[in-house]
Design a protein around this motif. Structure first.
Motif, short mmCIF file in Angstrom:
data_model
loop_
_atom_site.label_atom_id
_atom_site.label_comp_id
_atom_site.label_asym_id
_atom_site.label_seq_id
_atom_site.Cartn_x
_atom_site.Cartn_y
_atom_site.Cartn_z
N GLN A 73 0.84 -1.20 0.05
CA GLN A 73 -0.06 0.03 0.09
C GLN A 73 0.91 1.31 -0.04
OE1 GLN A 73 -2.14 -1.66 3.73
NE2 GLN A 73 -3.90 -0.71 2.52
N PHE A 74 2.12 1.03 -0.02
CA PHE A 74 3.28 2.10 0.01
C PHE A 74 3.22 2.67 -1.35
CE2 PHE A 74 7.36 4.15 -0.39
CZ PHE A 74 7.37 5.06 0.75
N SER A 75 2.61 3.76 -1.76
CA SER A 75 2.57 4.18 -3.22
C SER A 75 2.37 5.90 -3.33
CB SER A 75 1.69 3.11 -4.01
OG SER A 75 0.43 3.37 -3.53
N PHE A 76 2.72 6.28 -4.46
CA PHE A 76 2.48 7.77 -4.66
C PHE A 76 0.95 7.80 -4.34
CE2 PHE A 76 2.05 11.00 -7.97
CZ PHE A 76 2.37 12.45 -7.02
N ARG A 77 0.70 9.03 -3.85
CA ARG A 77 -0.84 9.40 -3.75
C ARG A 77 -1.11 10.69 -4.72
NH1 ARG A 77 0.06 4.92 -0.60
NH2 ARG A 77 -1.91 4.65 0.49
N PRO A 78 -1.15 10.35 -5.95
CA PRO A 78 -1.30 11.55 -6.81
C PRO A 78 -2.32 12.86 -6.61
CG PRO A 78 -2.53 9.71 -7.91
CD PRO A 78 -1.87 9.56 -6.54
N LEU A 79 -3.39 12.49 -5.83
CA LEU A 79 -4.33 13.66 -5.61
C LEU A 79 -4.05 14.60 -4.35
CD1 LEU A 79 -7.96 11.88 -6.01
CD2 LEU A 79 -6.20 13.07 -7.70
N ARG A 80 -2.91 14.27 -3.60
CA ARG A 80 -2.23 15.19 -2.47
C ARG A 80 -1.29 16.07 -3.07
NH1 ARG A 80 -2.19 12.39 3.35
NH2 ARG A 80 -2.28 14.60 3.43
N ASP A 81 -2.08 17.39 -2.92
CA ASP A 81 -1.09 18.51 -3.67
C ASP A 81 0.10 19.07 -2.44
OD1 ASP A 81 -2.91 19.75 -1.85
OD2 ASP A 81 -3.81 20.81 -3.60
N GLU A 82 0.02 18.57 -1.16
CA GLU A 82 1.06 19.07 -0.48
C GLU A 82 2.56 19.05 -0.98
OE1 GLU A 82 -2.08 17.10 2.41
OE2 GLU A 82 -1.07 16.79 0.31
N PRO A 83 3.48 19.91 -0.46
CA PRO A 83 4.98 19.50 -0.80
C PRO A 83 5.19 17.95 -0.24
CG PRO A 83 4.74 21.69 0.19
CD PRO A 83 3.19 20.89 0.16
N ILE A 84 6.32 17.39 -0.95
CA ILE A 84 6.55 16.00 -0.57
C ILE A 84 7.82 15.91 0.06
CG2 ILE A 84 6.74 13.60 -1.65
CD1 ILE A 84 4.89 14.55 -3.75
N LEU A 85 7.94 15.10 1.19
CA LEU A 85 9.35 14.79 1.71
C LEU A 85 9.56 13.26 1.47
CD1 LEU A 85 9.01 16.46 5.25
CD2 LEU A 85 10.43 17.04 3.25
N LEU A 86 10.51 12.93 0.76
CA LEU A 86 10.96 11.49 0.52
C LEU A 86 12.05 11.14 1.36
CD1 LEU A 86 10.45 11.27 -3.29
CD2 LEU A 86 8.85 10.75 -1.68
N LEU A 87 12.01 10.24 2.30
CA LEU A 87 12.84 9.92 3.23
C LEU A 87 13.40 8.44 3.20
CD1 LEU A 87 10.87 11.84 5.80
CD2 LEU A 87 12.83 12.74 4.88
N ALA B 19 3.66 16.33 -13.18
CA ALA B 19 2.86 16.76 -11.94
C ALA B 19 3.39 17.80 -11.13
CB ALA B 19 2.51 15.41 -11.15
N GLU B 20 2.62 18.63 -10.74
CA GLU B 20 3.03 19.85 -9.81
C GLU B 20 3.33 19.53 -8.37
OE1 GLU B 20 0.35 23.09 -10.81
OE2 GLU B 20 0.64 22.99 -13.01
N HIS B 21 4.37 19.02 -8.00
CA HIS B 21 4.83 18.82 -6.74
C HIS B 21 5.98 19.38 -6.43
CE1 HIS B 21 1.19 16.00 -5.92
NE2 HIS B 21 1.52 15.61 -7.15
N GLN B 22 6.24 19.95 -5.32
CA GLN B 22 7.63 20.14 -4.69
C GLN B 22 8.07 18.98 -4.01
OE1 GLN B 22 9.47 23.01 -5.15
NE2 GLN B 22 8.00 23.76 -6.59
N VAL B 23 9.01 18.52 -4.50
CA VAL B 23 9.74 17.31 -3.76
C VAL B 23 11.33 17.47 -3.21
CG1 VAL B 23 10.23 14.81 -4.30
CG2 VAL B 23 8.41 15.94 -5.38
N THR B 24 11.35 16.95 -2.14
CA THR B 24 12.59 16.87 -1.32
C THR B 24 13.10 15.43 -0.89
OG1 THR B 24 12.40 19.35 -0.33
CG2 THR B 24 14.01 17.83 0.55
#
Length: 351
Positions: A199-213, A234-239
């Motif tokens: 179930q760990f997968s990208f949630r495309p409908l969430r528009d918050e900035p993303i932290l990938l850790l 896709a319009e996402h800010q990703v760190t």
């Protein structure tokens, strides 16, 4: 001939067929009934469910993930439980808006390349005979020479459904790694696998900035997410934080640094815990705490060892990012299983 039994999943009322040599979870996933699961080998407890009627073989369920009292109460870990007859199971069916459900399928393929990318880490590219649909962040089960299946996260993207990239960490004396992938598996060899899982997968409908850790080969599913965002626009800010021990362990650095140069939406922050270098030193949870004293308003995806995931969870919650906005994937290995490592699962924590 192996006997087949009927499994009814409540509260859906859905009925499926399950062989006696098949786990209940596998039968459900192949029919598109998406029950909570993570490790798929009886360690984490995510798939714990109540058997309301009937008898099941509880399989190799960890005594730490499924307590004796829970067994007495009729609970089972569906990823290792097999039916002894017809069953009625109370399942927590988890479907989230915007997340595609892909039934599990068996696939065969040919190894395209095997590459050493870091000490004790190999990149494995498999060209499948048929495409495999999946979500960025999910994993497959690769069948080893002993007939057993091991989970590996997919680092490639759904845009290439017939080409699967895996990052494999060597386990000392591991039958699948030491005895196969790091010993004699080579381009041209045939392999079999099944998937997708998790179930760990990208949630495309969430528009918050993303932290990938991520830590170690926990980078694999995070790379899939980053590549998918880059491919789809896709319009996402990703760190992205990638934690490793030494400079030699830091792989795919050039690719992420090039992406950072090309796109202002992406930031790459490698973290070394045992080396002094021109970059930052320290574990991911510590650097995260420095950078984000307040992380509210973000969505986070964590992938790595159980200890790393737990420590990063604590750092995020201290920074006021709460479980409903955190997705996690714990990488369990044979040492974790032997030590009884397990996950204490909150109903609010996403997987």
């Amino acid at each position: 001939m192996t006997a087949t039994h009927t499994i009814r999943i409540e509260p859906l009322g859905a009925e499926i067929q399950c062989r006696e040599d098949q786990t209940v979870l596998d039968a459900c996933l192949r029919e598109g009934i998406w029950l909570p699961h993570a490790c798929t080998h009886g360690t984490c407890g995510t798939c714990k469910a109540q058997i309301l009627d009937g008898e099941a073989d509880l399989g190799d369920a960890s005594p730490y993930a499924l307590l004796e009292s829970e067994r007495d109460d009729g609970c089972a870990l569906l990823c290792v439980a097999r039916p002894c007859g017809d069953l009625v199971v109370e399942g927590e069916v988890d479907v989230e808006e915007g997340v595609d459900i892909h039934p599990v399928r068996d696939r065969a393929g040919t190894v395209e390349s095997v590459e050493d990318v870091a000490p004790d880490v190999r990149r494995l590219i498999i060209r499948l005979d048929e495409p495999l649909a999946f979500n960025p962040g999910q994993y497959i089960l690769l069948e080893g020479p002993d007939g057993e299946q091991r989970p590996y996260s997919i680092a490639s993207t759904p845009a290439e459904p017939a080409r699967v990239e895996l990052h494999v960490k060597r386990s000392e004396h591991g039958v699948c790694t030491d005895g196969w992938i790091f010993k004699y598996l080579s381009a041209g060899d045939r392999v079999t696998l099944s998937g997708p899982y998790g179930q760990f997968s990208f949630r495309p409908l969430r528009d918050e900035p993303i932290l990938l850790l991520g830590s170690g080969t926990g980078l694999a599913p995070l790379k899939s997410i980053v590549r998918h965002i880059a491919e789809t626009g896709a319009e996402h800010q990703v760190t992205l934080y990638h934690g490793v021990a030494t400079r030699n362990d830091l792989y795919d650095r050039e690719w992420f640094e090039a992406l950072e140069t090309e796109h202002d939406w992406f930031t790459f922050r490698p973290a070394l815990s045992r080396d002094d270098w021109q970059g930052r030193s320290g574990r991911v949870p510590a650097l995260l705490a420095e950078d984000y004293p307040r992380a509210s308003g973000h969505v986070a995806y964590i992938c790595g060892s159980p200890a790393m995931v737990a420590d990063t969870m604590k750092a995020l919650m201290r920074a006021r990012l709460f479980p409903r906005n955190i997705y996690r994937e714990d990488f369990f290995d044979s040492a974790d299983r032997a030590a009884g490592t397990h996950v204490v699962r909150s109903p609010l924590i996403r997987r």
